[in-house]
Design an enzyme around this catalytic site. Structure first.
Site, mmCIF file in Angstrom:
data_model
loop_
_atom_site.group_PDB
_atom_site.id
_atom_site.type_symbol
_atom_site.label_atom_id
_atom_site.label_comp_id
_atom_site.label_asym_id
_atom_site.label_seq_id
_atom_site.Cartn_x
_atom_site.Cartn_y
_atom_site.Cartn_z
ATOM 1 N N ASP A 12 0.840 -1.208 0.000
ATOM 2 C CA ASP A 12 0.000 0.000 0.000
ATOM 3 C C ASP A 12 0.869 1.250 0.000
ATOM 4 O O ASP A 12 0.793 2.089 0.916
ATOM 5 C CB ASP A 12 -0.912 0.005 1.245
ATOM 6 C CG ASP A 12 -1.909 -1.122 1.221
ATOM 7 O OD1 ASP A 12 -2.349 -1.516 0.122
ATOM 8 O OD2 ASP A 12 -2.261 -1.627 2.304
ATOM 9 N N LYS A 34 0.051 -8.243 -2.281
ATOM 10 C CA LYS A 34 -1.312 -7.727 -2.462
ATOM 11 C C LYS A 34 -1.187 -6.261 -2.873
ATOM 12 O O LYS A 34 -0.520 -5.483 -2.204
ATOM 13 C CB LYS A 34 -2.088 -7.860 -1.152
ATOM 14 C CG LYS A 34 -3.544 -7.452 -1.254
ATOM 15 C CD LYS A 34 -4.246 -7.624 0.083
ATOM 16 C CE LYS A 34 -4.005 -6.475 1.025
ATOM 17 N NZ LYS A 34 -4.740 -5.250 0.732
ATOM 18 N N ASP A 62 -6.370 -6.231 -4.644
ATOM 19 C CA ASP A 62 -7.348 -5.987 -3.576
ATOM 20 C C ASP A 62 -8.226 -4.807 -3.977
ATOM 21 O O ASP A 62 -7.979 -3.684 -3.565
ATOM 22 C CB ASP A 62 -6.588 -5.698 -2.269
ATOM 23 C CG ASP A 62 -7.531 -5.389 -1.126
ATOM 24 O OD1 ASP A 62 -8.748 -5.589 -1.281
ATOM 25 O OD2 ASP A 62 -7.034 -4.955 -0.076
ATOM 26 N N LYS A 64 -11.570 -5.108 -3.588
ATOM 27 C CA LYS A 64 -12.804 -5.281 -2.799
ATOM 28 C C LYS A 64 -14.029 -5.004 -3.666
ATOM 29 O O LYS A 64 -14.860 -4.146 -3.361
ATOM 30 C CB LYS A 64 -12.788 -4.397 -1.553
ATOM 31 C CG LYS A 64 -11.655 -4.755 -0.597
ATOM 32 C CD LYS A 64 -11.748 -4.022 0.722
ATOM 33 C CE LYS A 64 -10.654 -4.459 1.677
ATOM 34 N NZ LYS A 64 -9.279 -4.034 1.265
ATOM 35 N N ALA A 66 -17.363 -4.649 -5.382
ATOM 36 C CA ALA A 66 -18.692 -4.651 -4.738
ATOM 37 C C ALA A 66 -19.707 -3.907 -5.599
ATOM 38 O O ALA A 66 -20.323 -2.944 -5.159
ATOM 39 C CB ALA A 66 -18.597 -4.016 -3.351
ATOM 40 N N ASP A 67 -19.887 -4.385 -6.840
ATOM 41 C CA ASP A 67 -20.825 -3.678 -7.718
ATOM 42 C C ASP A 67 -21.824 -4.674 -8.300
ATOM 43 O O ASP A 67 -21.858 -5.844 -7.904
ATOM 44 C CB ASP A 67 -20.021 -2.960 -8.821
ATOM 45 C CG ASP A 67 -20.657 -1.643 -9.221
ATOM 46 O OD1 ASP A 67 -21.893 -1.623 -9.462
ATOM 47 O OD2 ASP A 67 -19.933 -0.629 -9.301
ATOM 48 N N THR A 71 -20.901 -4.725 -13.968
ATOM 49 C CA THR A 71 -19.737 -3.872 -13.702
ATOM 50 C C THR A 71 -18.604 -4.697 -13.091
ATOM 51 O O THR A 71 -17.430 -4.503 -13.425
ATOM 52 C CB THR A 71 -20.142 -2.708 -12.771
ATOM 53 O OG1 THR A 71 -21.262 -2.051 -13.348
ATOM 54 C CG2 THR A 71 -19.007 -1.722 -12.592
ATOM 55 N N VAL A 174 -2.731 -8.083 11.076
ATOM 56 C CA VAL A 174 -1.581 -8.437 11.906
ATOM 57 C C VAL A 174 -0.685 -7.210 12.101
ATOM 58 O O VAL A 174 -0.496 -6.426 11.182
ATOM 59 C CB VAL A 174 -0.773 -9.565 11.209
ATOM 60 C CG1 VAL A 174 0.578 -9.749 11.843
ATOM 61 C CG2 VAL A 174 -1.571 -10.858 11.225
ATOM 62 N N GLY A 178 -3.195 -4.906 15.467
ATOM 63 C CA GLY A 178 -3.249 -5.637 16.730
ATOM 64 C C GLY A 178 -3.207 -7.154 16.652
ATOM 65 O O GLY A 178 -3.054 -7.819 17.666
ATOM 66 N N GLY A 179 -3.355 -7.719 15.455
ATOM 67 C CA GLY A 179 -3.361 -9.183 15.339
ATOM 68 C C GLY A 179 -1.970 -9.780 15.519
ATOM 69 O O GLY A 179 -0.967 -9.143 15.206
ATOM 70 N N PRO A 181 0.789 -12.717 14.544
ATOM 71 C CA PRO A 181 1.042 -13.625 13.408
ATOM 72 C C PRO A 181 0.785 -15.104 13.724
ATOM 73 O O PRO A 181 0.006 -15.771 13.029
ATOM 74 C CB PRO A 181 2.511 -13.382 13.079
ATOM 75 C CG PRO A 181 2.821 -12.027 13.599
ATOM 76 C CD PRO A 181 1.942 -11.838 14.803
#
Ligand code: O7E
Length: 216
Positions: A12, A34, A62, A64, A66-67, A71, A174, A178-179, A181
């Site tokens: 990112d 990703k 990634d 996501k 959602a259409d 589309t 992670v 707060g997650g 591994p």
């Protein structure tokens, strides 16, 4: 899908140049990354093609998705044409929308990941009440790959129970969110890690520390 060291790097970052700088240092220990909106909106889908070509790694896009189905098909088509190996798809939009992505992925020889419950606190507001239904829908549709939260291991465990041991489950949240591994890998096949690695002063050391902390 075999994910090297069970870690998927979330790239990112705002430029392809930065992504390449990071990958030059980390690619020996990773085979899956990703790439999402932060990089693609800044640099275009060429960033996906470039990373794929340069490192030969598996690229999960990634978006996501959602259409509506029509589309979704166009989004999936463009993503796989750019070289993506897999596409992340929201489940809450319903079976027809997810099926459109699945069919388009299959046409390109690619895969989809169905996003069930998200990792952030706000996921409890609207998504959580339906996330197990989303996982059940995925099973009914024959979807193999899923995404679930490392920040709520009780929920991740439930998702694993629904999708079964043979399904492939990846888990973000992670580190910064707060997650843990190793705890996450009790239920997930691989973890997704972003900021804990790419924002560290020493990303190589950050990645190696996570690798050392998990049982491979
Ligand atoms: O918190 P970080 O920096 O380790 O990054 C986590 C990455 O996982 C980041 O790209 C974020 O957008 C993504 N993510 C979540 O954090 N939570 C979710 O519930 C879902 C995702 C995600 O990647 O969805 C598809 C796998």
């Amino acid at each position: 899908m075999e994910v090297k060291n069970k870690i998927i790097l979330a790239l990112d970052v705002p430029t392809t140049r930065k992504a390449i700088e990071i990958m030059d240092n980390l690619s020996d220990n990773l085979n899956t990354v990703k790439i999402g909106y932060p990089l693609v909106l800044a640099e275009g889908l060429e960033s996906v093609t470039r990373i794929k070509e340069e490192y030969g790694c598996r690229v999960i896009c990634d978006f996501k998705v959602a259409d509506i189905p029509a589309t979704n098909e166009k989004i999936a088509d463009a993503t796989f044409k750019a070289g993506a190996d897999a596409l992340i798809v929201h489940g809450f939009v319903g079976e027809d929308s997810a099926a459109s992505c699945l069919e388009t992925a299959t046409k390109h020889g690619g895969e989809i990941f169905l996003l069930t419950e998200m990792s952030h606190p706000g996921a409890a507001q609207f998504l959580q009440p339906v996330s197990m239904d989303i996982a059940r829908m995925g099973v009914k549709m024959g979807i193999h790959n899923y995404v679930g939260p490392s920040t709520r291991l009780d929920r991740l465990k439930k998702i694993r129970n629904i999708i079964g041991e043979d399904s492939f489950l990846i888990s973000p949240g992670v580190g910064v969110q707060g997650g843990d591994p190793q705890d996450t890998l009790e239920f997930a096949n691989a973890i997704i890690v972003g900021r804990s690695i790419y924002l560290d002063n020493d990303p190589v050391n950050a990645l190696n520390s996570i690798i050392d902390s998990i049982e491979l």
